[in-house]
Design a protein around this motif. Sequence first.
Motif, PDB file in Angstrom:
ATOM      1  N   ALA B 169       5.519  -4.226  -7.233  1.00  0.00           N
ATOM      2  CA  ALA B 169       5.091  -4.511  -8.410  1.00  0.00           C
ATOM      3  C   ALA B 169       3.497  -5.434  -9.563  1.00  0.00           C
ATOM      4  N   TYR B 170       2.736  -5.956  -8.371  1.00  0.00           N
ATOM      5  CA  TYR B 170       2.065  -6.727  -8.882  1.00  0.00           C
ATOM      6  C   TYR B 170       0.940  -6.484  -9.563  1.00  0.00           C
ATOM      7  N   PRO B 171       0.607  -7.242 -10.521  1.00  0.00           N
ATOM      8  CA  PRO B 171      -0.604  -6.525 -11.439  1.00  0.00           C
ATOM      9  C   PRO B 171      -1.908  -7.268 -10.842  1.00  0.00           C
ATOM     10  N   THR B 172      -2.858  -6.742 -10.775  1.00  0.00           N
ATOM     11  CA  THR B 172      -3.413  -5.549 -11.620  1.00  0.00           C
ATOM     12  C   THR B 172      -3.056  -3.925 -11.178  1.00  0.00           C
ATOM     13  N   LEU B 173      -2.274  -3.979 -10.264  1.00  0.00           N
ATOM     14  CA  LEU B 173      -2.145  -2.803  -9.881  1.00  0.00           C
ATOM     15  C   LEU B 173      -0.943  -2.143  -9.916  1.00  0.00           C
ATOM     16  N   SER B 174       0.089  -2.953 -11.524  1.00  0.00           N
ATOM     17  CA  SER B 174       1.204  -1.971 -11.912  1.00  0.00           C
ATOM     18  C   SER B 174       0.374  -1.782 -13.070  1.00  0.00           C
ATOM     19  N   THR B 175      -0.550  -2.689 -13.444  1.00  0.00           N
ATOM     20  CA  THR B 175      -0.657  -2.835 -15.147  1.00  0.00           C
ATOM     21  C   THR B 175      -1.487  -1.592 -15.659  1.00  0.00           C
ATOM     22  N   ALA B 176      -1.787  -1.344 -16.485  1.00  0.00           N
ATOM     23  CA  ALA B 176      -1.978   0.399 -17.281  1.00  0.00           C
ATOM     24  C   ALA B 176      -3.681   0.893 -16.804  1.00  0.00           C
ATOM     25  N   ILE B 177      -4.222  -0.442 -16.208  1.00  0.00           N
ATOM     26  CA  ILE B 177      -5.662  -0.319 -15.800  1.00  0.00           C
ATOM     27  C   ILE B 177      -5.431   0.586 -14.017  1.00  0.00           C
ATOM     28  N   GLY B 178      -4.152  -0.596 -13.255  1.00  0.00           N
ATOM     29  CA  GLY B 178      -4.399  -0.391 -11.859  1.00  0.00           C
ATOM     30  C   GLY B 178      -2.929   1.302 -11.687  1.00  0.00           C
ATOM     31  N   ALA B 179      -2.842   1.070 -12.555  1.00  0.00           N
ATOM     32  CA  ALA B 179      -1.780   2.410 -12.289  1.00  0.00           C
ATOM     33  C   ALA B 179      -2.156   2.934 -13.902  1.00  0.00           C
ATOM     34  N   PRO B 180      -2.607   3.817 -14.056  1.00  0.00           N
ATOM     35  CA  PRO B 180      -2.732   4.498 -14.922  1.00  0.00           C
ATOM     36  C   PRO B 180      -1.790   5.614 -15.025  1.00  0.00           C
ATOM     37  N   GLY B 181      -1.152   6.520 -16.185  1.00  0.00           N
ATOM     38  CA  GLY B 181      -0.263   7.430 -16.171  1.00  0.00           C
ATOM     39  C   GLY B 181       1.006   6.722 -16.112  1.00  0.00           C
ATOM     40  N   VAL B 182       2.394   8.179 -16.541  1.00  0.00           N
ATOM     41  CA  VAL B 182       3.321   7.446 -17.028  1.00  0.00           C
ATOM     42  C   VAL B 182       4.478   6.708 -15.325  1.00  0.00           C
ATOM     43  N   ALA B 183       3.828   6.580 -14.583  1.00  0.00           N
ATOM     44  CA  ALA B 183       4.895   6.888 -13.267  1.00  0.00           C
ATOM     45  C   ALA B 183       5.106   5.098 -13.414  1.00  0.00           C
ATOM     46  N   GLN B 184       4.248   4.352 -13.601  1.00  0.00           N
ATOM     47  CA  GLN B 184       4.641   3.190 -13.075  1.00  0.00           C
ATOM     48  C   GLN B 184       5.679   2.806 -14.074  1.00  0.00           C
ATOM     49  N   THR B 185       4.715   3.006 -15.500  1.00  0.00           N
ATOM     50  CA  THR B 185       6.118   2.894 -16.434  1.00  0.00           C
ATOM     51  C   THR B 185       7.412   3.208 -16.826  1.00  0.00           C
ATOM     52  N   LEU B 186       7.871   4.073 -16.445  1.00  0.00           N
ATOM     53  CA  LEU B 186       9.110   4.558 -15.566  1.00  0.00           C
ATOM     54  C   LEU B 186       9.820   3.887 -14.779  1.00  0.00           C
ATOM     55  N   TRP B 187       9.018   2.953 -13.592  1.00  0.00           N
ATOM     56  CA  TRP B 187       9.338   2.473 -12.469  1.00  0.00           C
ATOM     57  C   TRP B 187       9.587   0.905 -13.481  1.00  0.00           C
ATOM     58  N   VAL B 188       8.927   0.723 -14.055  1.00  0.00           N
ATOM     59  CA  VAL B 188       8.779  -0.401 -14.895  1.00  0.00           C
ATOM     60  C   VAL B 188      10.970  -0.084 -15.838  1.00  0.00           C
ATOM     61  N   VAL B 189      11.121   0.189 -16.151  1.00  0.00           N
ATOM     62  CA  VAL B 189      11.911   1.137 -17.015  1.00  0.00           C
ATOM     63  C   VAL B 189      13.173   0.974 -16.232  1.00  0.00           C
ATOM     64  N   ALA B 190      13.503   1.117 -15.183  1.00  0.00           N
ATOM     65  CA  ALA B 190      14.301   1.916 -13.771  1.00  0.00           C
ATOM     66  C   ALA B 190      14.769   0.377 -13.889  1.00  0.00           C
TER      67      ALA B 190
END
Lengths: 209, 594
Positions: B169-190
Amino acid sequence: MSDVVLAPGAAAQAVDARAEQEAERGATTSVGMIVALSALGMTFASLLLAYAIVRAQSPVWPPPGEAPLPPLWAWRLLGTAASIAGSAAMAATARRARAGRDARKPLAAAAGSGVVFLAAQTAALVALGRAGVGPGAGLAASVVYALCSFHALHVVAALLALTSVLGSVWAEARAGRPPARLARVDAVAAFWHLVTAVWLVVFLGVFVL
Amino acid sequence: MTADPASPAEGNGGGEGAGPLHPSPTGFWRARVFSTDHKVIGRQFLWLGLVFLAVAGALAMLIRWQLAHPGQPVPVVGALLFPSTGGSVSAAAYTALFTMHGTIMIFFALTPILIGGFGNFCLPLLIGARDMAFPVLNMLSFWTMFAATGILTASFFTPLGPPAAGWTAYPTLSTAIGAPGVAQTLWVVAIYLNGASSVMGAVNYITTVIRFRAPGMTFFRMPLTVWGLWLAAILNALFVPVLAAGAVLLFFDRVLGTRFFVAGSAIRPGGDPVLYQHLFWIFGHPEVYILILPAWGIAGDLLSFFARKPAFGYRVTVWALIAIVVLSGLVYGHHMFVTGMSPLLGEGFMLLTMIISVPSVVLGVGWLGTLWRGAIRLTTPMLFALGLVVVFGLGGFTGLFLADVLSDVYLHDTFFVVGHFHLTMSAAVLLGAFAAIYFWFPKMFGRLLNEPLGKLHFALTLVTVIVTFGLQLVIGYAGMQRRLADPSVYAWLRPLMPLNRVISTAAFVMGAAQLLFVANFFYSLRWGPKAPPNPWQVGTLEWTLPSPPPHHNFDVIPRVVVGPHELGNPAAKRALGRDYQAQNEALPGEVPRE
């Protein structure tokens, strides 16, 4: 059980066994608490390391292009004072409990300090927002919002932990007995001290220096 | 007042005949679902891990299909899984596939199976305790992990598709710019909840070993399995929080709009994406050892048990494990040689990484010494333990090339890295997990697994593991980058496509071979022969108990008099008429040493 009558010697043995069991439980809780607090300490140390890195990478702080944040000294100092007072009250709670004395007052003072700290932090963040500084305003604002809110969540956790001993301290005091569950009181106090220590580092590192 | 048998007695401090640590459960929910019994929780973790192992394995099959037949519709399930592309794997889907494969395999399959499953089940039994130090925390640990798996599973079904920033989950791929939507946020919470679960487990494991060892169970009488689990727990407690910090900041970046990992620009100041890499790898390299330490410990014990002789250099092995734990926290920079790191710092990390191979070789020498002139019994658990030694050996040696700055710069981000880490922290760990399952299944479920089927499962798995990941080393050395959705579009990679197809075929056979395990597992669970208390004829404490053990484990807390590997001792043979001695079994006329 109430109809069982113990011989005086057996009663003394039962008390000894209970004290030994309590000591064993206390030692186990202490080890667990040391490990848990080490883990929590590592989380905050990592967050502070991240802050140290972004700050060291910047030629000035706040970074070029970012306006200085309003210091909001009144709220910060009130929060810091409440934090220190809460820790001192928890230390007094643990000390009185160990001495077999009523610990309700310092425990209530600790809870009150925690609430004051949270109120001060909330007021500071609201004031920051009203001044037009949101979390995305820049790196300095990011640091303040992230560290303060994540730390505040742990103060909430410390208050919840405090409620786990509140009932027994109150019940024992009303019944005229010395406080029980001493290991848990010590553990909650240790948690409070860690949360206070982290706040002092945040206060000095982010707001003073 | 009489002793209440249902009242909690604190650990083993309640005396040798003390009651259980917590009351025996009476209802279904307390006994099977929200149980605080370490054995039930161990089985829950095992089930959870096995389910997600199957999911991650299925994702791997899809990845390998795409790499062997880019753009071709996936047979049977393609139309169902990828309707918008006519059943073929798009570049976006491929990225999501390898992201979720890696995430699930590391955090939600291998960790729950070995650390959650066998850590929970074995640790109290092997040290002579009645339960973990904090049973309720133990239950919370499982249900926190369960919540994490639920959240991660939900991320598959979000409008913009599953997370696709890689398992790192390297930024910037995983930031809101690189990965919009809720999926990556769920990944972070998980991931955060997964870490919280691991830390809860670590608090229990560390405390239990320190406080609840049976009388006579000194640190140097503990089975190597316990050492592996305990040291992994120490690493978990210290380094998972670092990942948690990274996850917290990434969460704030995504949800609140903070700018820790968003690079600045001429018009807007910002943070540093590489900062996340530091936080990730400070955790990430110890994570390799968090996964492999329990497997090493299990292998060390099993090699001794089935060579019917004591573990060679037991104490040296333990010190080597401790040295690896210490060094594992000092080498993370070798994952970041190409980030513009100062050459001096790079050399430091290179040196430290090279040094870690010294205690690793000590382990290998210990294993070989244990096998040397042993009366080897090639049972299924032993075969898997031997497989671990072979596969980890291959993976370990290839790690030297990645430890060296010069060769790493060339090999970085190629399939060589993929082959290397699959051999070390995936295949070796998986073989260790299978060794553990085949070994402790009788104790866990009271039934014996089918041995011939287990051996066939082993043979197919070992061969296909070596072909799959060995050839990945080759194509990586030849220059094929990882994370390419379609390597065939590059002229210089087209000659590697036949090798890619061989790798995929081996992977498919590996996947099919696991069906043998599934069949064996479920058949034996229901119809396998009833397991005797000690089917493997070894002396660690769990085998002194019925299979499966009673709720409170030990009626009387055992008094340990010898180490875990008392096998092939002529004096014991003469006195007991068998080649092993239980840890709590003193020989006639022998004065036990505390």
